[in-house]
Design an enzyme around this catalytic site. Structure first.
Site, PDB file in Angstrom:
ATOM      1  N   HIS A   1      59.975  40.637  37.755  1.00 11.86           N
ATOM      2  CA  HIS A   1      58.824  41.199  37.545  1.00 11.86           C
ATOM      3  C   HIS A   1      58.587  42.547  38.619  1.00 11.86           C
ATOM      4  CE1 HIS A   1      54.756  41.988  37.466  1.00 11.86           C
ATOM      5  NE2 HIS A   1      54.495  41.820  38.520  1.00 11.86           N
TER       6      HIS A   1
ATOM      7  N   GLU B   1      28.879  44.338  33.023  1.00 10.10           N
ATOM      8  CA  GLU B   1      28.724  45.430  33.886  1.00 10.10           C
ATOM      9  C   GLU B   1      30.147  46.205  33.928  1.00 10.10           C
ATOM     10  OE1 GLU B   1      27.174  42.646  34.429  1.00 10.10           O
ATOM     11  OE2 GLU B   1      25.169  42.832  34.300  1.00 10.10           O
TER      12      GLU B   1
ATOM     13  N   ILE C   1      55.389  34.768  31.272  1.00  8.60           N
ATOM     14  CA  ILE C   1      55.474  35.065  32.705  1.00  8.60           C
ATOM     15  C   ILE C   1      54.382  35.700  33.447  1.00  8.60           C
ATOM     16  CG2 ILE C   1      57.172  36.078  34.510  1.00  8.60           C
ATOM     17  CD1 ILE C   1      58.395  33.546  33.191  1.00  8.60           C
TER      18      ILE C   1
ATOM     19  N   HIS D   1      19.294  40.041  43.842  1.00  7.34           N
ATOM     20  CA  HIS D   1      19.189  40.992  42.999  1.00  7.34           C
ATOM     21  C   HIS D   1      18.893  42.183  43.885  1.00  7.34           C
ATOM     22  CE1 HIS D   1      19.061  38.079  39.716  1.00  7.34           C
ATOM     23  NE2 HIS D   1      18.753  39.096  38.796  1.00  7.34           N
TER      24      HIS D   1
ATOM     25  N   ASN E   1      54.931  37.556  27.368  1.00  2.00           N
ATOM     26  CA  ASN E   1      56.343  37.055  27.820  1.00  2.00           C
ATOM     27  C   ASN E   1      56.228  35.667  28.598  1.00  2.00           C
ATOM     28  OD1 ASN E   1      55.088  37.586  30.487  1.00  2.00           O
ATOM     29  ND2 ASN E   1      56.163  39.672  30.513  1.00  2.00           N
TER      30      ASN E   1
ATOM     31  N   HIS F   1      16.284  49.832  40.890  1.00  2.00           N
ATOM     32  CA  HIS F   1      15.880  48.794  41.946  1.00  2.00           C
ATOM     33  C   HIS F   1      16.696  48.915  42.892  1.00  2.00           C
ATOM     34  CE1 HIS F   1      14.496  47.745  37.937  1.00  2.00           C
ATOM     35  NE2 HIS F   1      13.557  46.868  38.210  1.00  2.00           N
TER      36      HIS F   1
ATOM     37  N   PRO G   1      45.229  48.128  38.082  1.00  2.00           N
ATOM     38  CA  PRO G   1      44.256  47.079  38.462  1.00  2.00           C
ATOM     39  C   PRO G   1      44.113  46.486  36.979  1.00  2.00           C
ATOM     40  CG  PRO G   1      43.707  49.212  39.268  1.00  2.00           C
ATOM     41  CD  PRO G   1      44.681  49.441  38.369  1.00  2.00           C
ATOM     42  N   LEU G   2      44.462  45.149  36.909  1.00  2.00           N
ATOM     43  CA  LEU G   2      44.770  44.651  35.632  1.00  2.00           C
ATOM     44  C   LEU G   2      43.408  44.322  34.853  1.00  2.00           C
ATOM     45  CD1 LEU G   2      47.435  41.990  36.342  1.00  2.00           C
ATOM     46  CD2 LEU G   2      47.958  43.885  35.056  1.00  2.00           C
TER      47      LEU G   2
ATOM     48  N   PHE H   1      24.151  45.215  40.872  1.00  4.09           N
ATOM     49  CA  PHE H   1      25.118  44.764  40.032  1.00  4.09           C
ATOM     50  C   PHE H   1      26.418  45.626  39.855  1.00  4.09           C
ATOM     51  CE2 PHE H   1      21.626  41.832  38.888  1.00  4.09           C
ATOM     52  CZ  PHE H   1      22.194  40.938  39.607  1.00  4.09           C
TER      53      PHE H   1
ATOM     54  N   HIS I   1      58.915  47.541  39.232  1.00  4.47           N
ATOM     55  CA  HIS I   1      58.460  46.404  38.318  1.00  4.47           C
ATOM     56  C   HIS I   1      59.589  46.819  36.964  1.00  4.47           C
ATOM     57  CE1 HIS I   1      55.110  46.858  40.639  1.00  4.47           C
ATOM     58  NE2 HIS I   1      54.838  45.586  40.493  1.00  4.47           N
TER      59      HIS I   1
ATOM     60  N   ASP J   1      12.381  39.035  42.420  1.00  2.00           N
ATOM     61  CA  ASP J   1      13.632  38.627  41.925  1.00  2.00           C
ATOM     62  C   ASP J   1      14.524  38.095  42.870  1.00  2.00           C
ATOM     63  OD1 ASP J   1      13.235  38.554  39.226  1.00  2.00           O
ATOM     64  OD2 ASP J   1      14.337  40.423  38.851  1.00  2.00           O
TER      65      ASP J   1
END
Lengths: 732, 732
Positions: free
Chosen positions: B305, B456, B230, B518, B228, B506, B157-158, B482, B61, B514
């Site tokens: 890019h 989370e 882009i 869940h 930028n 849980h 990982p953005l 979660f 990049h 729940d």
């Protein structure tokens, strides 16, 4: 005496509500209430029913329904009664043009079931309200679309509902733009209403979805934000002090505040009226409420959130709230019942009117109507698979399966206007552009390509919402590794029986130089372990065609189509029919009789096994079968005879997949897989380093055969195992 | 002639850059540049090195490093040179009080390696720059903390990097508040700088983290936003048109805008100065840049890019940029090298000065210093496990393992000030409150309980940042289901070798009412399939103590501690030592010799197996061993002899886990598990319905024994399999 909610909450020196007599509270409530007594009684009925349901279930969430009851009342009231006049139909809950309602704070679901009950929905009889949270009821602990007619989506995992609602609103906007005409401007013209709480707005997925909703200018989306200042841990001051309104304005939303909804509905009604008039922006209405409203010792406190109030407290609630009878449970006063019956009838009338218009539409525009009907029935048009490409072994050129995926997508797309979706900003890499499909944007709602932005989680949640709308087969795309960002929503595709199509490219360490942060290792296994999820990793073009056929046929099962960056050639025995069985013999061992070794692999590893099999035969006379297993789920659905014909179980079997070997022990005696993360480097070097080259496969295949032969160890028969089917039926 | 970046971008009728001659561009750049020629040359050197690296790697990049070069220049320059004067040390990259730098747009990592190179970091020699993205280099395709000294966290990982930075800033603020004294106010006083792009700010995880950062008033966090315009798909107009500045203001950040950084650094410097002065709010500085700056045909375009510019384009870049030589590659002009050498020396001087102060601190406050040193070395204090509870079979009471988890957490916490963390708004349910531990809030930075809010994903990412800081063993908690929201960051704990402790309660359908939204089903398997992740599902209190001991000993492996809501009693043969082996025999079959059946289970299912074994013995004389397997990963690390002593493999073996059976085929001939989602209902009813009651376990156990005995089928020996170890070494 007037009783101000605001004042009570802010003033420490006022007498605490618990100590004030019930009668005082009731008088105060009545005196302060700016509206009809009947309306207050309606709202109080919702509140006490919620308290009753949670009490009887001995678990659940009374606080939010009690606080949100006024909003629900307005949403379920007709325009004539000062409500929003939601179009919906108890007799036909799936009426296309119903205004969608999503309870994003799904733990408040008693509220939704109560409103469905009061509106005459069959699934929410009084009997069902009494069965709240019990096995097999229509009133489970969180809303489930497949369980309760009138519930659009599964909510409860926070942030999902509001994100689904963005999908519902996209679906409505696109469908309206596509099927309405100047003469028939309201065939599809519904609004989408949401109630959500603080929790939903803290979750990142909702931020992603709402930013996109603002960008897209989804004017028919109206969110009522239950600003009760309480989360499970206590005051929102603990962790959530941002300016929510300002954030939503930054997203491009129309934002309003209502400071009191317990003592009158005028402000809320005005705000909703205003929101409906703003058609180029989604609307957020922040509404100040009190959790557990009416509970003498728990109102305004986290203690009313997630547990029954207690029986004496419930009695006290009924004593305090105007029009309620402390001696009665699960009771709807006659005038309240009559009120909501009237509201439901007025809503029903809208459906009847629409039906008449639709009949004219159908007469005037039979093709459009037929297509709409087909789409809402999730029927595929004739010959939709006819153009799926067939590739011939030894003739057609090698290419990346992501390119074949693009070819298949474009082969089916012309007949499937319901295919709508796009990528999380990796359109080119994911090869998921339908040719000639314009962008769905604010001013081009007829487009079918969605630019999701770098928002994987919202992308999946939005696709769930689009599927829930009906008439869509949404697809979305990113790198397979970033399914990990979207898993919360992908799981809900599976649970909700939404046949969303996930195109996940760069499906192994073969992604190469971008390195281990981008190389999936555990993701295939994560998805395979998920119920009701097809995970399809194609090895060549024909298998990819099978993936698309299976994905489209699986209306109620989402499919993950995993694609390589690496080039692969058509395999000898590959065909769509074979691949749709989940696994098949790609290359049979030379000569007759059972083979000496079975290699079972997926994706780009299959052809390496084919090369290894050749070497094993020529160098060691080890007669080797190569099995391609693009989809474990489909293979396990085949009959035992077929399964044993492909994987005999008592022949040494080696699995080869450039991914976690975790689940491969089921099918193979030994594995070439990964028990570590990948590395940054060129694809071929990584495949060699980690043992996925044909040479190492052959070497390990020989070792496996020798392990049994030379040691005189019996080959354990992996098929000599019973399968226990306990209760696995898919009733809700 | 002045050359305005803004103008060029906005004016369509200006001559496109590709057509302008290189000389013109260079003259224009030089004329427009408001600053020293040397500084421009420095920035250009960064740009062309990035282009060279990507070109040689033939992937990567170039665009972002070329656009962000001015920011990097300022961050790596001393105060005297108009930079931020970052405290860091090439000779001692892990110096505690270094100002942290996170490149959240990790794909721009050429930039980071170049700056480390220019600053004299050993891992980033010129040789390593030439090995960019190659197997085994210190310069992988995205930054990896375990691979390159000077890199704090894995990014790419953005959204992760900026969220990690919030953790880094929390760590610094807490540590400073805890260890600094009036006499020594700057033992821990570092700042955290971030460069991030549009992608990072679209991701929900960054929204969660930045909202919390604003709430906490993390004044030492300064984010430079590379605006930028882009993204990979093209203009941000496609999907990202929100008002980012306003959103961050809503979060409570201090926000500034810099409109041009290519033609001078004055505005940026002023903005950073201002940001440093705002100590009660984190700062965002939005900086308008052009991606691929200097590239004649790709500047300002998505085409710069994610792919090499092309060799002739690289030559053109060098021809256009002042001070660069088109005939040279991987070249640092002498004056540029000298400049950065001087900057690095000035940074090093800060470390030397700090060292001297720290010596005095150590002398004055030996206990504090010793504790700090112990913490940064990740050494555990003496006797930390002494207070872990021991529970006795037949004596101690049943309780939920989440309660035992709370007891264990509180047993070790008093000796471990490095244990800092909390829950995503489920503190009570997760049982994760350290008693007497105050909240970490804006005005109480010495507190160790973090109120993460309903966030989370950010919670896990923040814990990664805290671990990366050093001196912390962060923990965090939510419902196991979660984890699916947080998986993107949990995976990075594992990849980055950060021993974060995840308390996940849980842990099965036993969550009950729940309902399926869940109830985890696939989550245990998802986590088990992940490399370098301990998944510990304790069956009783002693196993829970083992979980905590393992978690604390596993400094470079995250541990997921799964906890029941259901009550369980101490098991007969349970002990911390046994459980730390990953699996052990809880109840041996009656009499001598090999058992007829082995039941292997985890968590709350173990005692149901114990009951089933009793019934099998008494009703059918089937001699049954019960094995508890709290941690598959640990069991697989035991020697073969031990493993076979617990699970012989050739005795009928039935696994019982109220979860996906996917991976259990490795250990057992048959499974009682789930291949569907759960349901809403009381725990015990669900366990009965899905076959996890003792009666059904006994029934299926008998069926399994009969399957082999009555049919005369050999029991396949699950241990009669070779294990192939390909390259699985954990070199980066």
């Amino acid at each position: 005496m007037t009783y101000s909610t605001e004042k009570k909450m802010q003033s420490d020196d006022s007498e605490p509500p618990a100590k004030r007599s019930h009668t005082d509270f009731q008088s105060a409530q009545l005196a302060a209430y700016k509206g009809s007594d009947l309306e207050l009684k309606c709202i109080n009925t919702i509140r006490v029913l919620a308290a009753d349901m949670v009490e009887k279930a001995n678990s659940g969430h009374p606080g939010a329904p009690m606080g949100c009851a006024p909003m629900a009342h307005v949403l379920w009231s007709s325009l004539a009664s000062g409500g929003v006049g939601r179009a919906h139909s108890a007799s036909n809950p799936e009426w296309w043009n119903r205004d969608r309602f999503v309870l994003s704070n799904g733990h408040a679901c008693a509220l939704q079931y109560i409103m469905l009950h009061l509106s005459g929905y069959e699934d929410c009889s009084m009997e069902q309200l009494k069965l709240f949270r019990q096995v097999g009821s229509h009133t489970p602990g969180h809303p489930e679309n497949f369980c309760t007619k009138g519930v659009e989506v599964c909510t409860g995992p926070l942030g999902q509902g509001i994100s689904n609602a963005v999908g519902l609103a996209i679906a409505a906007k696109h469908l309206g733009a596509t099927y309405n005409t100047p003469d028939f401007p309201n065939i599809i013209s519904n609004k989408t209403y949401v109630i959500c709480g603080d929790g939903c707005l803290q979750e990142g997925v909702s931020g992603e979805a709402c930013s996109l909703a603002g960008h897209l200018g989804l004017g028919d989306l109206i969110v009522l934000y239950d600003d009760n200042k309480i989360t499970i841990d206590g005051s929102t001051d603990l962790a959530f002090t941002e300016d929510v309104n300002k954030r939503f304005e930054a997203y491009g939303w129309h934002v309003q505040t209502v400071n009191d909804v317990a003592n009158g509905l005028g402000d809320l009604r005005q705000a909703i009226e205003a929101a409906k008039k703003v058609t180029d922006k989604p609307s957020l209405i922040k509404i100040r409420t009190e959790i557990g409203y009416g509970s003498p010792s728990k109102q305004g406190s986290a203690s009313s959130h997630g547990a029954p109030l207690g029986s004496s407290e419930v009695v006290a609630v009924k004593s305090r709230l105007y029009g309620m009878d402390p001696d009665k449970s699960f009771h709807v006063p006659d005038d309240v019942a009559a009120y909501y019956k009237q509201q439901a009838a007025e809503a029903e009338e809208m459906r009847v009117t629409w039906d008449a218009v639709y009949l004219k539409y159908k007469h005037a525009l039979p093709d459009k109507a037929a297509e709409l009907e087909r789409r809402f029935k999730h029927e595929l048009p004739e010959g939709v698979f006819d153009n799926l490409p067939t590739f011939i072994f030894g003739k057609d050129k090698a290419n990346a399966t992501r390119k074949f995926s693009e070819a298949c997508l474009n082969a089916v797309a012309p007949k499937l206007p319901e295919l709508m979706g796009g990528s999380a900003d990796l359109t080119g890499s994911n090869c998921c552009q339908i040719k000639g499909s314009p962008d769905f944007q604010k001013d081009t709602p007829e487009g079918t390509t969605i630019r999701f932005g770098v928002r994987e989680h919202a992308m999946a949640a939005i696709c769930n919402g689009m599927f829930a709308y009906g008439a869509f087969r949404p697809f979305c795309a990113t790198f397979l590794q970033f399914a990990g960002y979207a898993l919360g929503a992908m799981r809900l595709s599976a649970l909700s029986k939404f046949g969303v199509i996930y195109i996940m490219t760069h499906d192994s360490i073969g992604l190469g130089e971008d390195g281990p942060t981008h190389q999936p290792v555990e993701m295939l296994e994560s998805l395979r372990a998920m119920p009701n999820m097809n995970v399809f990793r194609a090895a060549d073009a024909n298998e990819m065609a099978a993936a698309y056929q299976i994905a489209l046929l699986s209306v109620h099962t989402p499919t993950v189509i995993c694609c390589t960056r690496a080039n692969v050639s058509p395999l000898e025995n590959s065909s769509r029919v074979n691949a749709m069985k989940g696994a098949y013999t790609v290359v049979e061992a030379e000569g007759d009789g059972t083979p000496d070794l079975v290699l079972v692999a997926t994706g780009s590893e299959v052809w390496r096994c084919v090369d290894a099999a050749k070497a094993l035969q020529s160098d060691h006379s080890i007669r080797t079968r190569v099995v391609s297993m693009p989809c474990q789920e489909l293979f396990l659905q085949q009959d035992e005879e077929y399964r044993k014909s492909v994987l005999p179980g008592n022949i040494p079997t080696l699995s080869v997949e450039a991914s976690s070997e975790h689940g491969w022990h089921r099918f193979a005696h030994a594995q070439i897989g990964l028990t570590r993360f990948g590395m940054s480097g060129p694809l071929e070097q990584l495949y060699m380093k980690f043992g996925f080259g044909a040479e190492n496969v052959a070497s390990k295949g020989k070792d496996l055969v020798d392990f049994y032969k030379q040691r005189g160890v019996d080959v354990p028969d992996l098929n000599a195992r019973p399968t226990f089917v306990n209760f696995q039926g898919n009733d809700h």
